[in-house]
Design an enzyme around this catalytic site. Sequence first.
Site, mmCIF file in Angstrom:
data_model
loop_
_atom_site.group_PDB
_atom_site.id
_atom_site.type_symbol
_atom_site.label_atom_id
_atom_site.label_comp_id
_atom_site.label_asym_id
_atom_site.label_seq_id
_atom_site.Cartn_x
_atom_site.Cartn_y
_atom_site.Cartn_z
ATOM 1 N N ARG B 229 0.856 -1.178 0.000
ATOM 2 C CA ARG B 229 0.000 0.000 0.000
ATOM 3 C C ARG B 229 0.891 1.227 0.000
ATOM 4 N NH1 ARG B 229 -3.315 -2.894 -1.417
ATOM 5 N NH2 ARG B 229 -5.320 -3.482 -0.485
ATOM 6 N N GLU B 258 -3.243 7.700 -4.407
ATOM 7 C CA GLU B 258 -3.537 6.775 -5.485
ATOM 8 C C GLU B 258 -4.962 7.043 -5.964
ATOM 9 O OE1 GLU B 258 -3.753 2.015 -5.668
ATOM 10 O OE2 GLU B 258 -1.864 2.815 -4.899
ATOM 11 N N HIS B 277 -1.076 0.016 -9.819
ATOM 12 C CA HIS B 277 -1.747 -0.981 -8.964
ATOM 13 C C HIS B 277 -2.374 -2.081 -9.834
ATOM 14 C CE1 HIS B 277 -3.596 -1.357 -4.669
ATOM 15 N NE2 HIS B 277 -3.269 -2.530 -5.166
#
Lengths: 316, 316
Positions: B229, B258, B277
């Site tokens: 993360r 993000e 991602h």
Amino acid sequence: MQESATTIAIGPDDPAPRLLEKAVVGAGAQLGELADADALIWTGTPREFPATLPSSVRWVQLPAAGIEDFFAADVFAAHPGVEFTSAAGAFSHSVAEHALMLLLAGVRYLPEQLRATSWQQREFFPHVGSLRGKTVTIVGAGGIGRALIPMLTPLGAHVIAVNRSGRPVTGDGVPAGLETLPADQLGRVWSRTDHVVVAAPATAQTRHLIGADELARLKPSSWVINVARGSLIDTDALVEALATGVIGGAGLDVTEPEPLPDGHPLWTLPNAIITPHDSNPPQLRLAAFADHVGANVARYVAGVPLLAVVEPDRGY
Amino acid sequence: MQESATTIAIGPDDPAPRLLEKAVVGAGAQLGELADADALIWTGTPREFPATLPSSVRWVQLPAAGIEDFFAADVFAAHPGVEFTSAAGAFSHSVAEHALMLLLAGVRYLPEQLRATSWQQREFFPHVGSLRGKTVTIVGAGGIGRALIPMLTPLGAHVIAVNRSGRPVTGDGVPAGLETLPADQLGRVWSRTDHVVVAAPATAQTRHLIGADELARLKPSSWVINVARGSLIDTDALVEALATGVIGGAGLDVTEPEPLPDGHPLWTLPNAIITPHDSNPPQLRLAAFADHVGANVARYVAGVPLLAVVEPDRGY
């Protein structure tokens, strides 16, 4: 005790003093002059090789994996009582790692992702692949191919090895019963192949081993990796296959011609990764040679068979 | 025989019919309606989960690795006699493979090489590294970290795992005696670390785990990979370290914030690799879930303990 220690000379010079000396001493020997040495770690060319060696020298470690030039210079014939070892196998690791890097970068769509300057998750999702469950055919199962296999199997890839004889490939970390095909049956593997790694020697037989026909039998998602010699792939056919989506991409550390000229289409095709024959750069080569020297000195000290013994009668 | 076969229902719908059906049938069970089923492969959300299940259903396979939402929806409490399994571990492989790809691409200087449109062998040589003999610290040794270890060790990397407890990491392909440190001793590893892979969960304790101090203690050749993360790394400190050469580079599949906004310096720093991602894209997730289902159905049919059993009393 001091007198009985194995003495190793390094010559004609030491390109990586700390590395090689550390390898020798770490393996339980001592460094010394050639006149007093039991063995010589040779770092020079065949032409420079001493015409005569002290009778104390029983073993010579050569600096190259391919030793044709030492044969041509009659080095072995001039020293019939000396055991020679080459560096065969020592330099495979870095090239195999490079092949793995190129293959993974291709399969996971890195070239396009590296060019991006905005977050394109949805666009990239469908293109990100994995080696898990995929079949990777390694053409040429010599040192590089054998080093690559144990790197691929933990990724869940199924490996098919192709070598001249078809004799099963064995080695550290190579799964027992690895599927191995002789080169003359190469035509049978394409339909089962997801990706290809070319790691075979350049010979008249292997020239343009991968051409338009072979590329056409691969998949639109297939990556072709070449870490051997540019001549094994028909470059024009490859450019065409890359430009028209016949295959997914190509990762090339070697090209034909080499250096690849400015303006060549391979420089700008979005699905081609070119590295300029740098999979085994000098500093890694020296480190790998030092590792090999250390392993062989330890074997010499222990009196067990050396790695990569040259067999002059058999020509290698 | 027909009547005694294990019957598996898939619901509420089947997002990958061929994959999941093949997994079920390949594992020796038959597909059927929920009313007649011994087990349910659940593909939906917690909210959609049936309030009651036929009494024949003894096992439910859930589609997610993290099942907090199923706890929150009281799914386990509502079905006390049913064994639930999650998909924990199923999705780690692709993320681990992505981490390996980012690390190899960085260490072998791929970003700069991909931008080149001319043969720069001499310029690139000194920058091409290898994982051989390097120490890779994996922060967070859950599913992803455990999956990554067997991919790194064949490359000759030394792995240090860091987890909460410091209890030695074990698993398929994990070397016996792998060095494992508890998270509270993380400060001790930096001086020995060549590269870092962040694969820990995002918690209050792990926020900005890698900040300016940690980056300063790494090497100018170190790569930092994050597949966990974005919040685990202090982005501003990372940008500074990348721009000033404090570390070699960063490979980030996750960022903070993000999505990473257009114009963010990470998009254009030459030693940053950003993937949006996408280390576990939907099509790979489905394939991995199908593999997990197949493995668990085979275990159910054989009457052996299932993988990733949920323990509602313990909260996971």
